[in-house]
Design a protein around this motif. Sequence first.
Motif, PDB file in Angstrom:
ATOM      1  N   ALA A  33       0.853  -1.186   0.000  1.00  0.00           N
ATOM      2  CA  ALA A  33       0.000   0.000   0.000  1.00  0.00           C
ATOM      3  C   ALA A  33       0.888   1.235   0.000  1.00  0.00           C
ATOM      4  O   ALA A  33       1.883   1.285   0.739  1.00  0.00           O
ATOM      5  CB  ALA A  33      -0.926  -0.004   1.213  1.00  0.00           C
ATOM      6  N   ILE A  34       0.526   2.228  -0.816  1.00  0.00           N
ATOM      7  CA  ILE A  34       1.388   3.393  -1.025  1.00  0.00           C
ATOM      8  C   ILE A  34       0.573   4.655  -0.758  1.00  0.00           C
ATOM      9  O   ILE A  34      -0.521   4.827  -1.313  1.00  0.00           O
ATOM     10  CB  ILE A  34       1.933   3.409  -2.468  1.00  0.00           C
ATOM     11  N   TYR A  35       1.124   5.529   0.068  1.00  0.00           N
ATOM     12  CA  TYR A  35       0.420   6.742   0.489  1.00  0.00           C
ATOM     13  C   TYR A  35       1.241   7.971   0.097  1.00  0.00           C
ATOM     14  O   TYR A  35       2.441   8.035   0.365  1.00  0.00           O
ATOM     15  CB  TYR A  35       0.191   6.707   1.999  1.00  0.00           C
ATOM     16  N   PHE A  36       0.571   8.925  -0.523  1.00  0.00           N
ATOM     17  CA  PHE A  36       1.222  10.134  -0.992  1.00  0.00           C
ATOM     18  C   PHE A  36       0.778  11.295  -0.108  1.00  0.00           C
ATOM     19  O   PHE A  36      -0.410  11.663  -0.095  1.00  0.00           O
ATOM     20  CB  PHE A  36       0.845  10.413  -2.447  1.00  0.00           C
ATOM     21  N   ALA A  37       1.721  11.858   0.631  1.00  0.00           N
ATOM     22  CA  ALA A  37       1.419  12.943   1.561  1.00  0.00           C
ATOM     23  C   ALA A  37       2.001  14.255   1.041  1.00  0.00           C
ATOM     24  O   ALA A  37       3.129  14.289   0.538  1.00  0.00           O
ATOM     25  CB  ALA A  37       1.974  12.629   2.948  1.00  0.00           C
ATOM     26  N   ASP A  38       1.241  15.306   1.192  1.00  0.00           N
ATOM     27  CA  ASP A  38       1.674  16.631   0.754  1.00  0.00           C
ATOM     28  C   ASP A  38       2.681  17.194   1.761  1.00  0.00           C
ATOM     29  O   ASP A  38       2.349  17.481   2.909  1.00  0.00           O
ATOM     30  CB  ASP A  38       0.445  17.543   0.654  1.00  0.00           C
ATOM     31  N   ALA A  39       3.943  17.320   1.314  1.00  0.00           N
ATOM     32  CA  ALA A  39       5.015  17.805   2.199  1.00  0.00           C
ATOM     33  C   ALA A  39       5.342  19.272   1.959  1.00  0.00           C
ATOM     34  O   ALA A  39       6.364  19.768   2.465  1.00  0.00           O
ATOM     35  CB  ALA A  39       6.266  16.949   1.998  1.00  0.00           C
ATOM     36  N   THR A  40       4.493  19.981   1.225  1.00  0.00           N
ATOM     37  CA  THR A  40       4.748  21.393   0.942  1.00  0.00           C
ATOM     38  C   THR A  40       4.872  22.189   2.239  1.00  0.00           C
ATOM     39  O   THR A  40       4.002  22.124   3.117  1.00  0.00           O
ATOM     40  CB  THR A  40       3.610  21.985   0.088  1.00  0.00           C
ATOM     41  N   GLY A  41       5.972  22.922   2.369  1.00  0.00           N
ATOM     42  CA  GLY A  41       6.183  23.758   3.549  1.00  0.00           C
ATOM     43  C   GLY A  41       6.743  23.026   4.752  1.00  0.00           C
ATOM     44  O   GLY A  41       6.963  23.650   5.799  1.00  0.00           O
ATOM     45  N   HIS A  42       6.977  21.724   4.646  1.00  0.00           N
ATOM     46  CA  HIS A  42       7.518  20.942   5.757  1.00  0.00           C
ATOM     47  C   HIS A  42       9.020  20.725   5.581  1.00  0.00           C
ATOM     48  O   HIS A  42       9.512  20.570   4.459  1.00  0.00           O
ATOM     49  CB  HIS A  42       6.825  19.580   5.856  1.00  0.00           C
ATOM     50  N   ALA A  43       9.724  20.704   6.690  1.00  0.00           N
ATOM     51  CA  ALA A  43      11.157  20.394   6.655  1.00  0.00           C
ATOM     52  C   ALA A  43      11.347  18.921   6.322  1.00  0.00           C
ATOM     53  O   ALA A  43      10.448  18.100   6.547  1.00  0.00           O
ATOM     54  CB  ALA A  43      11.786  20.712   8.017  1.00  0.00           C
ATOM     55  N   PRO A  44      12.502  18.557   5.762  1.00  0.00           N
ATOM     56  CA  PRO A  44      12.757  17.144   5.471  1.00  0.00           C
ATOM     57  C   PRO A  44      12.621  16.287   6.735  1.00  0.00           C
ATOM     58  O   PRO A  44      12.968  16.711   7.837  1.00  0.00           O
ATOM     59  CB  PRO A  44      14.198  17.148   4.950  1.00  0.00           C
ATOM     60  N   PRO A 122       8.633 -10.678  12.034  1.00  0.00           N
ATOM     61  CA  PRO A 122       7.320 -10.110  11.711  1.00  0.00           C
ATOM     62  C   PRO A 122       7.293  -9.599  10.276  1.00  0.00           C
ATOM     63  O   PRO A 122       8.154  -8.802   9.872  1.00  0.00           O
ATOM     64  CB  PRO A 122       7.176  -8.977  12.729  1.00  0.00           C
ATOM     65  N   PRO A 123       6.302 -10.051   9.479  1.00  0.00           N
ATOM     66  CA  PRO A 123       6.339  -9.819   8.021  1.00  0.00           C
ATOM     67  C   PRO A 123       5.753  -8.475   7.610  1.00  0.00           C
ATOM     68  O   PRO A 123       4.700  -8.390   6.983  1.00  0.00           O
ATOM     69  CB  PRO A 123       5.505 -10.987   7.484  1.00  0.00           C
ATOM     70  N   TRP A 124       6.468  -7.412   7.964  1.00  0.00           N
ATOM     71  CA  TRP A 124       6.033  -6.081   7.541  1.00  0.00           C
ATOM     72  C   TRP A 124       7.241  -5.180   7.362  1.00  0.00           C
ATOM     73  O   TRP A 124       8.301  -5.391   7.954  1.00  0.00           O
ATOM     74  CB  TRP A 124       5.062  -5.465   8.561  1.00  0.00           C
ATOM     75  N   GLU A 125       7.074  -4.172   6.521  1.00  0.00           N
ATOM     76  CA  GLU A 125       8.105  -3.165   6.277  1.00  0.00           C
ATOM     77  C   GLU A 125       7.419  -1.816   6.073  1.00  0.00           C
ATOM     78  O   GLU A 125       6.287  -1.748   5.577  1.00  0.00           O
ATOM     79  CB  GLU A 125       8.916  -3.487   5.011  1.00  0.00           C
ATOM     80  N   LEU A 147       3.811   0.916   2.746  1.00  0.00           N
ATOM     81  CA  LEU A 147       3.560  -0.107   3.772  1.00  0.00           C
ATOM     82  C   LEU A 147       3.459  -1.456   3.077  1.00  0.00           C
ATOM     83  O   LEU A 147       2.632  -1.644   2.182  1.00  0.00           O
ATOM     84  CB  LEU A 147       2.266   0.194   4.530  1.00  0.00           C
ATOM     85  N   LYS A 148       4.283  -2.380   3.500  1.00  0.00           N
ATOM     86  CA  LYS A 148       4.322  -3.702   2.882  1.00  0.00           C
ATOM     87  C   LYS A 148       4.180  -4.762   3.961  1.00  0.00           C
ATOM     88  O   LYS A 148       4.830  -4.681   5.006  1.00  0.00           O
ATOM     89  CB  LYS A 148       5.650  -3.868   2.130  1.00  0.00           C
ATOM     90  N   PHE A 149       3.302  -5.725   3.714  1.00  0.00           N
ATOM     91  CA  PHE A 149       3.188  -6.856   4.637  1.00  0.00           C
ATOM     92  C   PHE A 149       2.791  -8.097   3.862  1.00  0.00           C
ATOM     93  O   PHE A 149       2.416  -8.023   2.687  1.00  0.00           O
ATOM     94  CB  PHE A 149       2.213  -6.562   5.784  1.00  0.00           C
ATOM     95  N   HIS A 150       2.868  -9.244   4.526  1.00  0.00           N
ATOM     96  CA  HIS A 150       2.615 -10.503   3.838  1.00  0.00           C
ATOM     97  C   HIS A 150       1.126 -10.756   3.713  1.00  0.00           C
ATOM     98  O   HIS A 150       0.346 -10.470   4.620  1.00  0.00           O
ATOM     99  CB  HIS A 150       3.291 -11.667   4.577  1.00  0.00           C
ATOM    100  N   HIS A 151       0.726 -11.313   2.560  1.00  0.00           N
ATOM    101  CA  HIS A 151      -0.685 -11.530   2.263  1.00  0.00           C
ATOM    102  C   HIS A 151      -1.354 -12.481   3.254  1.00  0.00           C
ATOM    103  O   HIS A 151      -2.576 -12.430   3.447  1.00  0.00           O
ATOM    104  CB  HIS A 151      -0.826 -12.081   0.838  1.00  0.00           C
ATOM    105  N   SER A 152      -0.585 -13.334   3.890  1.00  0.00           N
ATOM    106  CA  SER A 152      -1.168 -14.256   4.863  1.00  0.00           C
ATOM    107  C   SER A 152      -1.747 -13.519   6.058  1.00  0.00           C
ATOM    108  O   SER A 152      -2.578 -14.065   6.796  1.00  0.00           O
ATOM    109  CB  SER A 152      -0.123 -15.269   5.337  1.00  0.00           C
ATOM    110  N   ALA A 153      -1.345 -12.267   6.263  1.00  0.00           N
ATOM    111  CA  ALA A 153      -1.821 -11.485   7.405  1.00  0.00           C
ATOM    112  C   ALA A 153      -3.078 -10.688   7.098  1.00  0.00           C
ATOM    113  O   ALA A 153      -3.704 -10.143   8.009  1.00  0.00           O
ATOM    114  CB  ALA A 153      -0.722 -10.540   7.876  1.00  0.00           C
ATOM    115  N   GLY A 154      -3.475 -10.589   5.822  1.00  0.00           N
ATOM    116  CA  GLY A 154      -4.662  -9.820   5.493  1.00  0.00           C
ATOM    117  C   GLY A 154      -4.711  -9.472   4.022  1.00  0.00           C
ATOM    118  O   GLY A 154      -3.744  -9.666   3.285  1.00  0.00           O
ATOM    119  N   ASP A 155      -5.863  -8.941   3.589  1.00  0.00           N
ATOM    120  CA  ASP A 155      -6.063  -8.594   2.192  1.00  0.00           C
ATOM    121  C   ASP A 155      -6.197  -7.080   2.027  1.00  0.00           C
ATOM    122  O   ASP A 155      -5.971  -6.310   2.966  1.00  0.00           O
ATOM    123  CB  ASP A 155      -7.293  -9.329   1.625  1.00  0.00           C
ATOM    124  N   GLY A 156      -6.581  -6.654   0.817  1.00  0.00           N
ATOM    125  CA  GLY A 156      -6.653  -5.232   0.536  1.00  0.00           C
ATOM    126  C   GLY A 156      -7.713  -4.504   1.345  1.00  0.00           C
ATOM    127  O   GLY A 156      -7.519  -3.346   1.733  1.00  0.00           O
TER     128      GLY A 156
END
Length: 472
Positions: A33-44, A122-125, A147-156
């Motif tokens: 799962a991939i999330y795109f956050a607006d970082a405009t105006g935020h420090a690195p 634990p199968p997540w990153e 967010l990456k995890f193994h399919h055995s732990a859940g679905d979409g």
Amino acid sequence: MNGELRVGAERLKPRDAVFVYDETDRHLSNIVAIYFADATGHAPLTQERVLDWARASVGHSALFHRRLRHLPFDLDLPWWIPDPTLSVPEHVALDRPGDGSWRAARSRIAEITSARMDLTRPPWELHVLDRIDGVPAMPGDTTIVVLKFHHSAGDGVATRALEQRLFGTAPAPAVRLTDARPGPLRTALTVGAQPIRFVTGMRRARTARSALRALTETGAIHEPLAQRPATRFNRDIDAELTFHLLPIPLPEVMAAKAAAPQRVTVNDLMLTTIGGALAAYLTEHGETPDGSLAAMVPMSMRGVADWDSANQLSQMIVDLHTDVTDPLARLAAVRQSASRAKHRTTDPAVLRADRLVETAPAVLLRAAGWARAQRRFDQAATVPLCNTTISNVPPVTDELVFCDRPIRRAVGSLPILDGDGLRHLITSQGDEIVLAVTTNPRMMPDPEHYGALLLGSFRALAAALGAGATAS
């Protein structure tokens, strides 16, 4: 969120264990799962801030605190067991890939998607790609959270519930690990009862299949075609995965839906769009298939079947009617095929027959996974059931935030497999629908052109419906 998260030992359900037994280097079981956050105006971002966020968040799910344990010789299904040695920094990374461009970020997402997970921990990153420039339809700097995890732990669908907690405002509860592992006596009793359960399951499945045949003969149920013509996308995977996004304005999609002469779903529109683009792409390459292509479309069984597994998806097979050139006629045909596929998937006889997997012993599930791994597709003239995957998950309706950065887009990335080298995942948030396409350069050296064909296919359908979509 108040209270306490108790994490104990739990035997995998057979539907979840299939994702463990089926996995090979050429057939991955990753949820990405991939999330795109607006970082405009935020420090690195700094590594410490990302780790602080992760440490504060891992109490939201048992996923983050347990790993798989196999029994000797796989006499029984694997167990989830608590892992008291969890080290958050080993699972979390902050990165700015390459030059920080969207192209570099896409390559990094593809690498993450196509890397096999280590199931001894634990199968997540969690991968945070910060200060990314040039993301389509995103303002300024973007922070991308993978967010990456193994399919055995859940679905979409389960991913949607998890992200509401991870990127919501409620604090995570405290975590308490309990370690009640199965003893030798319990394991022996379970293994000893397996043949009886399986024989009983076989009898019930045989009765259900007889009922299903009768329904098919009367036309009450429509079975999918057993074979479809093989295309360039139905070969062995011999190149690295590529990842691409195509945003479509949601108002245009909803206008097309409203203009349809019959009631259609957004999914009908997207299936019709993809079918048109797929047919056009193959025709341009002189590879028009001899017959229509079909898609595997996962369907959530929540509220339909009483499954107790973490994964509650069934695989519908939907004819895309790629041999129908008129977009309105193709939409009508896809609508009917999708309706028939859903009716079949939810029929009680089909559900009873499908329960056989719940009684299958571990050794049989493992053998079935091994057998599937031996299949090769390079010389095949046909493929079983379908040519591509078209998955969709519920829309994001909550306001999600990562490290004070508002999340504007949530998408997914599907690993490609031997025989299924072109996969689509459809998500929506705010005022857009996004098609995430995964493939590889040998099968599709020009993915940007395929994106243009997808948009053109949708716009042609919308225009035929009189929806007034304007080309960009």
